[in-house]
Design a protein around this motif. Structure first.
Motif, PDB file in Angstrom:
ATOM      1  N   ASN A  92       0.806  -1.223   0.000  1.00 41.27           N
ATOM      2  CA  ASN A  92       0.000   0.000   0.000  1.00 41.27           C
ATOM      3  C   ASN A  92       0.838   1.272   0.000  1.00 41.27           C
ATOM      4  O   ASN A  92       0.308   2.351  -0.251  1.00 41.27           O
ATOM      5  CB  ASN A  92      -0.925   0.018   1.226  1.00 41.27           C
ATOM      6  CG  ASN A  92      -2.053  -0.987   1.115  1.00 41.27           C
ATOM      7  OD1 ASN A  92      -2.506  -1.309   0.019  1.00 41.27           O
ATOM      8  ND2 ASN A  92      -2.512  -1.496   2.242  1.00 41.27           N
ATOM      9  N   GLY A 165      -6.666   2.561  -4.492  1.00 43.40           N
ATOM     10  CA  GLY A 165      -7.707   1.806  -3.813  1.00 43.40           C
ATOM     11  C   GLY A 165      -7.995   0.449  -4.418  1.00 43.40           C
ATOM     12  O   GLY A 165      -8.971  -0.204  -4.040  1.00 43.40           O
ATOM     13  N   SER A 273     -10.280  -4.662   0.654  1.00 42.14           N
ATOM     14  CA  SER A 273     -10.320  -3.196   0.631  1.00 42.14           C
ATOM     15  C   SER A 273     -11.419  -2.666   1.542  1.00 42.14           C
ATOM     16  O   SER A 273     -11.232  -1.650   2.221  1.00 42.14           O
ATOM     17  CB  SER A 273     -10.512  -2.687  -0.804  1.00 42.14           C
ATOM     18  OG  SER A 273     -11.747  -3.110  -1.341  1.00 42.14           O
ATOM     19  N   ARG A 276     -10.193  -2.586   4.953  1.00 40.55           N
ATOM     20  CA  ARG A 276      -8.888  -1.919   5.061  1.00 40.55           C
ATOM     21  C   ARG A 276      -7.810  -2.914   5.482  1.00 40.55           C
ATOM     22  O   ARG A 276      -6.949  -2.638   6.303  1.00 40.55           O
ATOM     23  CB  ARG A 276      -8.946  -0.729   6.020  1.00 40.55           C
ATOM     24  CG  ARG A 276      -9.913   0.379   5.582  1.00 40.55           C
ATOM     25  CD  ARG A 276      -9.942   1.517   6.575  1.00 40.55           C
ATOM     26  NE  ARG A 276     -10.914   2.530   6.174  1.00 40.55           N
ATOM     27  CZ  ARG A 276     -10.634   3.584   5.404  1.00 40.55           C
ATOM     28  NH1 ARG A 276      -9.401   3.748   4.942  1.00 40.55           N
ATOM     29  NH2 ARG A 276     -11.571   4.455   5.083  1.00 40.55           N
ATOM     30  N   HIS A 277      -7.937  -4.118   4.916  1.00 42.39           N
ATOM     31  CA  HIS A 277      -6.999  -5.211   5.119  1.00 42.39           C
ATOM     32  C   HIS A 277      -6.961  -5.711   6.565  1.00 42.39           C
ATOM     33  O   HIS A 277      -5.978  -6.325   6.983  1.00 42.39           O
ATOM     34  CB  HIS A 277      -5.601  -4.818   4.632  1.00 42.39           C
ATOM     35  CG  HIS A 277      -5.581  -4.453   3.172  1.00 42.39           C
ATOM     36  ND1 HIS A 277      -5.625  -5.393   2.172  1.00 42.39           N
ATOM     37  CD2 HIS A 277      -5.580  -3.238   2.554  1.00 42.39           C
ATOM     38  CE1 HIS A 277      -5.624  -4.773   1.000  1.00 42.39           C
ATOM     39  NE2 HIS A 277      -5.609  -3.475   1.200  1.00 42.39           N
ATOM     40  N   ARG A 278      -8.051  -5.443   7.301  1.00 43.28           N
ATOM     41  CA  ARG A 278      -8.205  -6.118   8.595  1.00 43.28           C
ATOM     42  C   ARG A 278      -8.278  -7.630   8.365  1.00 43.28           C
ATOM     43  O   ARG A 278      -7.739  -8.422   9.141  1.00 43.28           O
ATOM     44  CB  ARG A 278      -9.467  -5.621   9.305  1.00 43.28           C
ATOM     45  CG  ARG A 278      -9.842  -6.424  10.551  1.00 43.28           C
ATOM     46  CD  ARG A 278     -11.062  -5.847  11.244  1.00 43.28           C
ATOM     47  NE  ARG A 278     -12.172  -5.613  10.349  1.00 43.28           N
ATOM     48  CZ  ARG A 278     -12.985  -6.561   9.881  1.00 43.28           C
ATOM     49  NH1 ARG A 278     -12.782  -7.832  10.206  1.00 43.28           N
ATOM     50  NH2 ARG A 278     -13.990  -6.263   9.079  1.00 43.28           N
TER      51      ARG A 278
END
Length: 406
Positions: A92, A165, A273, A276-278
């Motif tokens: 990222n 994104g 996405s 948020r890449h949790r």
């Protein structure tokens, strides 16, 4: 007027080693791999190490230096190892890629030099992209350190970074010079990462090898506990199937629209996405596989027995098949102000764009047998997601009831 039809054939080959103690001075595999094409030459090697791996293996930089010293007739360190952030943060951060490219330039790394990448799939992707874009390609040796990277991405021909994104928007197809898989690196992985990496093995078993799927189901308890011996076997078998597919499917650089190895990935990439890449990549892939398997059942492509076996095996391996990001919705102008559309459905359009043409999605007909479809009915996708939510609710209720009884 056609002047000339130019046809170029460029063969690629790269060795994939399954080795033990890759940086032990007595293990000659790494030195042999680097020197395979020019055995009398001393080759410059620049190590790039995943920050998570560096923390888990504090002696790694010294181990590499000792190894290079023991094989000084064939290897020379270009500089001390470069440690980069691990995980999706590596892909990222455009500044991290640019910094690595600048370092390769400053060190005078040329097309006969080697970038030796030690890390998980995200670091392999980012550092591989940086190497592929310097001098149009510095040689890369991959040493994948996670279940996912060893079983899947680390043996393939792709690399890339996230941008604007979108997952893997920037990247290249660049086969590595060599890959060395050392199961010892799996010892220090957190259990969550061991489990997450198994999703790609389930994926390739479902579309290519029913025997591997049966083995995964049979050994699910040991795999879910993180036991190293079955994990190493999972890596070996999954990597072999991936390599066979890349070599024999006729489209190693994905010029067409069929991507069977992306089974379950249209939803997975969007979930990454949205969270948020949790969610780890493998965790998102497991959910994507579950959605597409239930979709195949609802569309009449596979049986209820098949879908039940897929979902129960994923759960037995330790995957949660529901995440609240699946319920995120937005107003859809085409449906009117009161209408809402699940955000994950946007993943289909993004997947089509990534393919560069006609939408092609791999769906199951049975374990080990898949087919390509060029359209998906939204109502079936929504219904599949609803069933996953209901299933998660039932499992949560059963777990709560069990806890109350105890």
């Amino acid at each position: 007027m056609l002047l000339h039809l130019q046809r170029i054939t460029v063969p690629f080959e790269y060795p994939v080693y399954l080795t033990d103690g890759v940086f032990s001075p007595s293990n000659g595999d790494l030195a042999s791999a680097v020197a395979s094409k020019e055995p009398r030459r001393r080759h410059r090697v620049l190590p790039v190490i995943d920050g998570g791996v560096a923390a888990a293996w504090p002696s790694l930089a010294d181990d590499i230096a000792r190894y290079v010293g023991a094989h000084a007739d064939r290897l020379a360190l270009a500089a001390d190892p470069i440690v980069v952030p691990g995980g999706e943060a590596a892909k990222n951060d455009a500044a991290a890629t640019a910094a690595l490219q600048a370092r390769l330039d400053a060190l005078g790394m040329d097309r006969q030099s080697f970038v030796m990448i030690v890390g998980g799939g995200a670091v392999l992707d980012m550092a591989g992209y940086a190497a592929a874009t310097v001098h149009r390609g510095v040689r890369v040796v991959r040493i994948p350190t996670t279940v996912l990277a060893q079983a899947d991405s680390g043996v393939g021909v792709k690399n890339g970074v996230n941008a604007f994104g979108k997952k893997n928007l920037l990247g290249t197809f660049a086969p590595p010079f060599a890959v060395l898989i050392d199961p010892r690196f799996l010892e220090t992985l957190p259990l969550r990462d061991k489990v997450a990496g198994m999703a790609e093995a389930v994926k390739v078993a479902l579309i290519r090898d029913a025997r591997l799927f049966s083995w995964l189901s049979e050994h699910a308890p040991a795999l879910a506990s993180g036991s190293l011996a079955p994990l190493a076997e999972l890596v070996r078998r999954s990597a072999q199937i991936h390599l066979q597919h890349i070599a024999s499917a006729g489209d190693p650089f994905e010029l067409g629209s069929a991507r069977p190895l992306d089974f379950g990935h249209w939803a997975a990439h969007k979930l990454e996405s949205l969270t948020r890449h949790r969610l780890r990549h493998g965790e998102a892939v497991a959910i994507g596989i579950a959605i597409d398997t239930l979709y195949a059942e609802l569309a009449g492509l596979c049986s209820e027995t098949t879908s039940a076996a897929v979902l129960s095996t994923l759960e037995a391996l330790g995957f949660a098949l529901w995440d609240d990001a699946l319920a995120l919705a937005r107003a859809d102008a085409e449906r009117g102000e009161r209408g809402e559309r699940l955000c994950v459905l946007d993943g289909l359009d993004e997947f089509r764009e990534h393919l560069g043409g006609e939408l092609t999605v791999t769906l199951l007909e049975d374990v080990g047998r898949a087919r390509e479809v060029h359209a998906m009915e939204e109502r079936h996708i929504v219904a599949a997601i609803a069933r996953l939510r209901e299933r998660a609710g039932r499992r949560g209720g059963l777990a709560a009831a069990g806890a109350a009884r105890s």
